[in-house]
Enzyme design. Structure first.
Site, short mmCIF file in Angstrom:
data_model
loop_
_atom_site.label_atom_id
_atom_site.label_comp_id
_atom_site.label_asym_id
_atom_site.label_seq_id
_atom_site.Cartn_x
_atom_site.Cartn_y
_atom_site.Cartn_z
N HIS A 263 62.63 67.00 102.30
CA HIS A 263 63.79 66.23 101.84
C HIS A 263 64.57 67.10 100.84
O HIS A 263 64.98 68.20 101.18
CB HIS A 263 63.27 64.90 101.25
N HIS A 309 67.77 67.47 111.13
CA HIS A 309 68.03 66.25 110.36
C HIS A 309 67.50 65.05 111.14
O HIS A 309 67.52 65.04 112.37
CB HIS A 309 69.53 66.06 110.10
C1 COA Z 1 64.81 67.32 108.47
C2 COA Z 1 63.55 67.20 109.30
C3 COA Z 1 62.41 66.80 108.39
C4 COA Z 1 63.77 66.10 110.34
O1 COA Z 1 62.52 65.84 110.94
P1 COA Z 1 62.41 65.10 112.34
O2 COA Z 1 63.38 63.96 112.37
O3 COA Z 1 60.98 64.81 112.56
O4 COA Z 1 62.95 66.23 113.32
P2 COA Z 1 62.70 66.42 114.86
O5 COA Z 1 62.57 65.13 115.59
O6 COA Z 1 63.76 67.36 115.33
O7 COA Z 1 61.29 67.17 114.92
C5 COA Z 1 60.71 67.54 116.16
C6 COA Z 1 59.88 68.79 115.96
O8 COA Z 1 60.76 69.87 115.62
C7 COA Z 1 60.32 70.49 114.43
N1 COA Z 1 61.48 70.92 113.65
C8 COA Z 1 62.50 70.17 113.24
N2 COA Z 1 63.34 70.92 112.45
C9 COA Z 1 62.80 72.15 112.41
C10 COA Z 1 63.18 73.35 111.75
N3 COA Z 1 64.23 73.40 110.96
N4 COA Z 1 62.40 74.43 111.92
C11 COA Z 1 61.31 74.38 112.72
N5 COA Z 1 60.88 73.27 113.34
C12 COA Z 1 61.63 72.17 113.18
C13 COA Z 1 59.59 69.39 113.70
O9 COA Z 1 58.72 69.93 112.70
C14 COA Z 1 58.87 68.68 114.81
O10 COA Z 1 57.75 69.46 115.18
P3 COA Z 1 56.33 68.76 115.50
O11 COA Z 1 56.62 67.79 116.61
O12 COA Z 1 55.46 69.91 115.88
O13 COA Z 1 55.92 68.06 114.24
C15 COA Z 1 63.23 68.52 110.02
O14 COA Z 1 64.32 68.88 110.85
C16 COA Z 1 62.91 69.65 109.08
O15 COA Z 1 61.75 69.79 108.66
N6 COA Z 1 63.92 70.49 108.69
C17 COA Z 1 63.73 71.53 107.73
C18 COA Z 1 63.68 70.95 106.31
C19 COA Z 1 65.03 70.49 105.83
O16 COA Z 1 66.02 71.18 105.96
N7 COA Z 1 65.06 69.29 105.23
C20 COA Z 1 66.27 68.74 104.64
C21 COA Z 1 66.77 67.59 105.43
S1 COA Z 1 68.32 67.03 104.79
#
Ligand code: COA
Length: 440
Positions: A263, A309
């Site tokens: 987050h 996101h």
């Molecule tokens: C923001 C976030 C937590 C959203 O999570 P989410 O809704 O579960 O995202 P998704 O549905 O796209 O995730 C599916 C998969 O892709 C992965 N994924 C998503 N974003 C990723 C990224 N930036 N880098 C690598 N892998 C990523 C997830 O870890 C998940 O893997 P898993 O199934 O092995 O656990 C995620 O995109 C993330 O961790 N981003 C990086 C951190 C970040 O920038 N956070 C700030 C948000 S405002």
């Protein structure tokens, strides 16, 4: 604060009337269905809250009362708080009243500084920020009025009172924490009545006469203000406040969620990631070298911070707003250049990664914000989430003021066990009902 109170009171009445009308006609109608995938997927996609301060459209980003980011990115944090809580921008006299109110409330009690000074220097600034807020909880007007037995129709009024006190103090608290941890430890005081941004910039004590640094701080405090109700920090703050815990408890709790790397802490992680790239590849890394670095990061089972996101499915308009600022004021910054290279490289890689499982390959706000602060001399990236927290508190407060005004109930979803799920699906199968649709 007569004008603000009148406007908030009017907004609460309008929202309450609207909701009552909707409720009378549709109280038993279905607004969504819950699959097991939703349940196990962090409640993703489940419509489960009403939040009127803001709305995130997956393809257009943040809306506040119908306004998109380009409509409000030039405003001040004070104007944004007014918009969040009343649904309209303040007119000059309303803004003047709010600015005056906030300026009068900006003093941090001395015992808070003493407590923060006594902490070890290796503590994270978010921990200090949350502790500083919690330490002031005894000043809650809501708490006092509740103990006196005030009518619940007035809960929102004292939540507003507490919110103004807290919002006024946070830039001062944050700047003081920066100086305690990263400068010589002396807290800068001000005898002038400064607005939220200037108070923060002045008390940080560096680069204070640089107008574009002050403008970056303003933009930062505006862009992070709110992102509807279901994100970790806002939801936490709402749940805590729904138990009638006051705004100090609710804000501290929300900020503890913001401190997580998935987050708000992602902005710190992003700057750290860029620093690692520069340490490994120099200040002007080639596109190919950055691409290899990104691939190696993913192959090591790590995430690319600042990308992805839970709700957005396009480049975050907050990212674009910061990029516009960067292009205008610091396009030569090596970190910003690397942010741009990542923007070119990362989305195509993430689109194909994990067989297209990543829902959103585009950058969010955290992918750029830190590189701009770094350019202006804020090199201690552990602090970035604290700035995010000053801004996000505007949203926590607005959401909770409105929730108290609408007398929303304590939040208490039902949880079930594996055994419950097994029995539930078995009984549905036995009934010959093989539908995948869940709870009626
Ligand atoms: C923001 C976030 C937590 C959203 O999570 P989410 O809704 O579960 O995202 P998704 O549905 O796209 O995730 C599916 C998969 O892709 C992965 N994924 C998503 N974003 C990723 C990224 N930036 N880098 C690598 N892998 C990523 C997830 O870890 C998940 O893997 P898993 O199934 O092995 O656990 C995620 O995109 C993330 O961790 N981003 C990086 C951190 C970040 O920038 N956070 C700030 C948000 S405002």
């Amino acid at each position: 604060m007569e004008k603000l109170v009148a406007k908030v009171s009017q907004r609460i009445k309008i929202l309450n009337n609207e909701l009552q009308e909707i409720y009378q006609e549709h109280s038993d109608d279905i607004v969504g269905e819950i699959t097991l995938k939703n349940l196990l997927g962090g409640m993703r996609g489940m419509t489960s809250l009403v939040c009127n301060t803001s709305f995130v459209d997956p393809y257009k980003g943040l809306f506040i009362s119908g306004y998109e980011i380009p409509d409000f990115q030039d405003k001040t944090p004070e104007e944004i708080f007014f918009l969040l809580v009343t649904g309209t921008f303040p007119d000059p006299s309303e803004l003047d009243e709010l600015n005056t109110e906030l300026a009068q409330r900006a003093t941090i009690p001395e015992f808070v500084w003493s407590m923060l000074r006594s902490l070890p220097k290796n503590i994270h600034p978010m921990t200090m920020f949350s502790m500083g807020i919690l330490a002031m909880e005894g000043e809650s007007v809501f708490k006092k009025k509740f103990e006196e037995g005030v009518n619940k129709d007035e809960y929102w009024l004292y939540t507003l009172e507490d919110s103004l006190n807290l919002i006024a103090k946070l830039p001062v608290l944050a700047a003081g924490i920066y100086r305690l941890l990263f400068m010589n430890g002396d807290i800068i005081d001000s005898t002038q009545d400064l607005n939220l941004t200037d108070n923060f910039t002045f008390r940080l004590g560096f680069n204070r006469h640089n107008p574009s640094f002050a403008d970056l701080n303003r933009l930062y405090l505006v862009l992070h203000c709110d992102h509807e109700g279901g994100n970790v920090s806002a939801f936490t703050s709402r749940i805590v406040n729904s138990a009638l815990s006051n705004i100090y408890y609710a804000t501290s709790a929300g900020l503890n969620g913001l401190a997580g790397p998935l987050h708000g802490l992602a902005n710190q992680e992003c700057l750290h990631f860029i620093t690692e790239i520069h340490d490994a590849l120099g200040n002007k890394p080639s596109i190919d070298a950055v691409r290899n670095f990104v691939m190696a990061t993913l192959d090591a089972g790590k995430i690319i911070p600042g990308y992805g996101h839970a709700v957005l499915r396009v480049t975050d308009p907050r990212f674009s707003a910061f990029m516009k600022f960067g292009d205008q004021y610091c396009s030569e910054s090596p970190y910003l250049q690397t942010v741009k290279k990542l923007y070119e490289i990362v989305p195509p890689i993430l689109k194909d990664y994990k067989d297209g499982k990543i829902s959103n390959p585009w950058p969010n706000v955290d992918a750029i914000s830190g590189s701009l602060l770094y350019h202006y001399g804020m090199t201690h990236y552990e602090f970035y989430t604290v700035m995010f927290g000053i801004s996000r508190t505007l949203g926590f407060c607005a959401q909770n003021i409105i929730a108290r005004g609408m007398q929303q109930p304590i939040i208490r979803p039902k949880s079930v066990t594996n055994t419950w799920l097994k029995t539930y699906f078995e009984s549905r199968t036995n009934e010959g009902n093989r539908t995948k649709k869940a709870v009626p």
